[in-house]
Enzyme design. Structure first.
Site, mmCIF file in Angstrom:
data_model
loop_
_atom_site.group_PDB
_atom_site.id
_atom_site.type_symbol
_atom_site.label_atom_id
_atom_site.label_comp_id
_atom_site.label_asym_id
_atom_site.label_seq_id
_atom_site.Cartn_x
_atom_site.Cartn_y
_atom_site.Cartn_z
ATOM 1 N N GLY A 1 67.003 40.432 15.924
ATOM 2 C CA GLY A 1 66.919 42.027 16.961
ATOM 3 C C GLY A 1 65.060 41.300 17.717
ATOM 4 N N ASP B 1 61.095 46.628 9.364
ATOM 5 C CA ASP B 1 62.024 45.897 9.221
ATOM 6 C C ASP B 1 62.141 44.602 8.027
ATOM 7 O OD1 ASP B 1 64.885 44.846 9.992
ATOM 8 O OD2 ASP B 1 64.642 43.256 11.326
#
Length: 768
Positions: free
Chosen positions: A451, A568
């Protein structure tokens, strides 16, 4: 090479035959001179045997070949029988020879090893050997290849002695099934080829007996090994399933040998005019490519052709008429031959360029010159305009790069770097440097996508392998803060966090340059190994990796200034180095710990299955969000299940919710990985599960800090390595890189001398 070399049994018997043959030659011919005077062959010498020409210095009979003190140039021709040319006193047939290249092509014997249906076992090996040490021949390593054919057939080229370990090279022909065999493809399936060492004049061939063909005798009863000319070989599938390789080639194949004159260099040979072999006045001497003391060769000088070993053997080439050469002038009829060269001249009353142009009448030259002048003026104008445009574009591109550099905070970054100490290792890379290192960001260099951007593998100009992350498009706030954040990240120095080498701020999308970590991600180690049927990772190693990753996150939360929230945390963001130590990466270049309440509100981002429910509900990212995500990582290590499985039922889609449900019903065993249940006490597994449960608390305040998690994992990791556990550190390494039962099971195994691959077995070691 003895006459009966194909049937010789071992090096000792071969050596005895060589000495006997040499003694017989000495008794019959007398001692050979160390370097006899350069001689010329008699006009009565045989210069053709069958359909093969015999150029000097080779010859048949006394006085017809060059005397160099050995048997290099002595040949024999039995015209009364088969009319074939052979090396002197050997049973080795000669195909042809080249004076210009210094090469000799001979027939080499194919070495078979077959299954005996009567004894139901493989026949004895003959330890075939080959020796050219009594001549000045060398086996050409560029044109020859060691070739092995058969099913599960492993063969070596060894030094001709009894030492089983003294091999030079070898390869293994696998046999995955007749459907995988293809004509012309010697790729390890049914056939393999490997290069040989340079400067080789003796070797023996042997098969590895533990890789026998008794199990596939009905399909491939024989294996074959031979050193041969690569260009003369074309693999056929019938060579594996039948005896066609032997019968089609009469049991022998071509082999290319290099030869040279004597054992002196050109400079040493020229001092002895009587022994210098380059007899033609238009010749030149070339030292052997095998090094000093390996002899020399003679070639005709440029513009001459023929035999440099004969008096007046090199004669002028008529480049204008010789059919072997393309006509050298662009205009027909303009070539004039000279001794050793030529020139092209336009005919009388014409001008021009006869070498690579045209010849025209003189009266046409004025108009032609005017046309050339006008054309030249137009070309000058075009070139000038092009140069001005290129200068303008270069300046425009430089301004764009400068603007991007300022937008991403480059001025702030390097101003702070100059005011600080210890940042000399942080580098600002140019766009051109990163394009060169990644071959212009070739898709073949992509090692990961996520991402936050795409990661490429690259090599810097000093040879360092790096990982280059091309970040996704940043918003205006991120662009302004980028330089400041790079400065903070450049100061992070932790053994379990991937080192940031530098960045590139000249593009609209900034790029980060990290240290390259070779062993992939924790996700691949957990899930990829199972997908390929390789045994899973022991719990002791899993806990060691988890502890190291927790230490890295605790460092970011507690000791970085300002503190950094990863944002993350997942198994694919934990890399493994060459020692399988955890290296946390992708910890969010734009995610710093908030300093006021306004900064808490942010766009929710992360990976589904790892996201903190409180973060998704409140849009407040805290260090406890990393703790929750790390709890999911612990579950993956305990269960070998993925964090999110869209193919499952709703209640089993998320690993965290399924774990908490089963734990609450006292059914922990149902979700644990079968391997860890068999190798550790259940009490230890319950403690790891309890730690994961604490990390997965719905309220962030109830979760432990990463420092507490790291300390607990340190304790559990030491418990897993206690002597009462079933696996120690050596066994853990053995599971990751131990001896495989088949070549296809090998993933991490290495050997000093032998390496396995899926298609071939090749081992090379420097000769003693």
């Amino acid at each position: 090479m003895p006459p009966n070399y194909a049937a010789a049994r071992g090096w000792e018997s071969a050596r005895t035959m060589i000495l006997a043959l040499f003694a017989a030659s000495v008794l019959s011919t007398g001692p050979p001179p160390a370097m006899a005077a350069a001689m010329q062959p008699s006009a009565t010498c045989l210069r053709r045997c069958g359909d093969i020409d015999i150029p000097y210095p080779f010859g048949v009979g006394p006085g017809c070949h060059l005397e160099t003190g050995d048997w290099t140039f002595m040949l024999s021709c039995n015209r009364s029988e088969d009319g074939r040319l052979r090396l002197y006193n050997y049973q080795i047939e000669v195909l042809n020879m080249s004076v210009r290249l210094g090469q000799l092509r001979i027939y080499n014997i194919i070495n078979p090893w077959c299954y005996n249906a009567t004894t139901r076992a493989m026949n004895d090996q003959s330890n075939w050997w080959y020796d050219m040490s009594i001549t000045n021949f060398r086996i050409n390593d560029a044109q020859n290849r060691f070739t092995v054919m058969g099913c599960n057939s492993l063969a070596y080229i060894r030094w001709p002695n009894d030492s089983a370990a003294a091999y030079m090279t070898g390869c293994m022909a696998m046999c995955p099934g007749v459907g995988r065999l293809n004509n012309g493809a010697c790729n390890g399936f049914g056939c393999c080829q490997t290069a040989i060492p340079s400067d080789l004049n003796a070797y023996s061939v042997s098969f590895e007996e533990k890789f026998n063909t008794s199990r596939i005798a009905n399909f491939s009863p024989c294996s074959y090994a031979v050193l041969m000319e690569a260009a003369a070989f074309n693999f056929r599938t019938t060579y594996v399933t039948t005896d066609a390789f032997m019968t089609n080639n009469d049991g022998q194949v071509p082999l290319v040998l290099d030869w040279a004159i004597g054992n002196m260099t050109c400079e040493e040979a020229k001092r002895s005019a009587s022994a210098y072999a380059c007899a033609s006045s238009n010749s030149e001497c070339i030292d052997s490519k095998y090094g000093k003391g390996r002899g020399y060769l003679c070639n005709c000088s440029a513009g001459y052709d023929g035999n440099p070993y004969l008096l007046n053997g090199c004669h002028d080439i008529n480049e204008c008429e010789d059919a072997r050469f393309r006509y050298p002038c662009s205009v027909p009829g303009t070539c004039v031959n000279t001794i050793g060269s030529f020139y092209c001249a336009c005919p009388h009353r014409t001008t021009g360029n006869a070498v690579n142009g045209t010849c025209e009448d003189e009266k046409n030259q004025i108009g032609w010159q005017i046309a050339v002048g006008v054309s030249s003026g137009v070309v000058v104008l075009i070139v000038t305009a092009t140069c001005l445009y290129m200068i303008h574009e270069k300046r425009r591109l430089a301004k764009i790069k400068s603007d991007y550099f300022k937008q991403h905070g480059g001025l702030l970054l390097f101003e702070d770097m100059r005011s600080r100490q210890g940042l000399s290792s942080f580098t600002h890379f140019t766009q051109e440097e990163l394009e060169v290192s990644t071959n212009k960001f070739d898709e073949r260099n992509v090692i990961g996508k996520g991402g936050n951007g795409t990661v490429y593998r690259g090599t810097t100009k000093d040879g360092t392998t790096v990982a280059i992350k091309k970040c996704r498009l940043a918003n205006e706030r991120q662009k302004k803060e980028f330089g400041k954040e790079m400065l903070i990240l450049s100061q992070i120095n932790h053994r379990n966090i991937v080192k940031l080498y530098g960045c590139c701020l000249e593009l609209e999308v900034p790029m980060l340059v990290y240290k390259y970590i070779p062993n992939g991600t924790l996700y691949q180690l957990i899930h990829g190994r199972r997908d390929r049927g390789v045994p899973r990772v022991p719990l002791a190693l899993r806990l060691k990796i988890a502890h190291q990753a927790a230490e890295a996150l605790a460092y970011l939360h507690s000791w970085a200034s300002p503190p950094i929230i990863h944002g993350d945390v997942k198994t694919s963001n934990i890399l493994l180095d060459e020692d399988y130590a955890a290296m946390v990466t992708d910890f969010g270049a734009s995610t710093m710990a908030p300093t006021d309440e306004a900064q808490f509100v942010t766009f929710v981002q992360g990976t589904c299955g790892y996201l903190d429910p409180e973060y998704m509900r409140t849009c407040k990212l805290t260090d406890k969000s990393d703790v929750y995500s790390f709890g999911v990582v612990l579950l993956e290590l305990l269960t070998c299940r993925k964090a999110l499985n869209l193919g499952e039922l709703e209640e089993e889609k998320y690993l965290s919710s399924q774990f908490l449900l089963l734990l609450g019903e006292d059914r922990l065993e149902e979700i644990l990985d079968e391997q860890v249940k068999g190798e550790q006490s259940f009490e230890l597994l319950e403690q790891v599960a309890e730690l994961a449960k604490q990390c997965l608390e719905m309220t962030g305040d109830k979760r432990p800090s990463m420092r507490q998690v790291a300390e607990e994992l340190d304790r559990l990791s030491r418990l897993s390595r206690h002597p009462w556990g079933r696996q120690n550190s050596e066994e853990i390494l053995a599971l990751l890189g131990g001896s495989p039962s088949t070549a296809s099971e090998v993933e991490l195994s290495t050997s000093r001398n032998i390496s396995f691959t899926d298609t071939a077995y090749i081992g090379i070691r420097s000769p003693r």
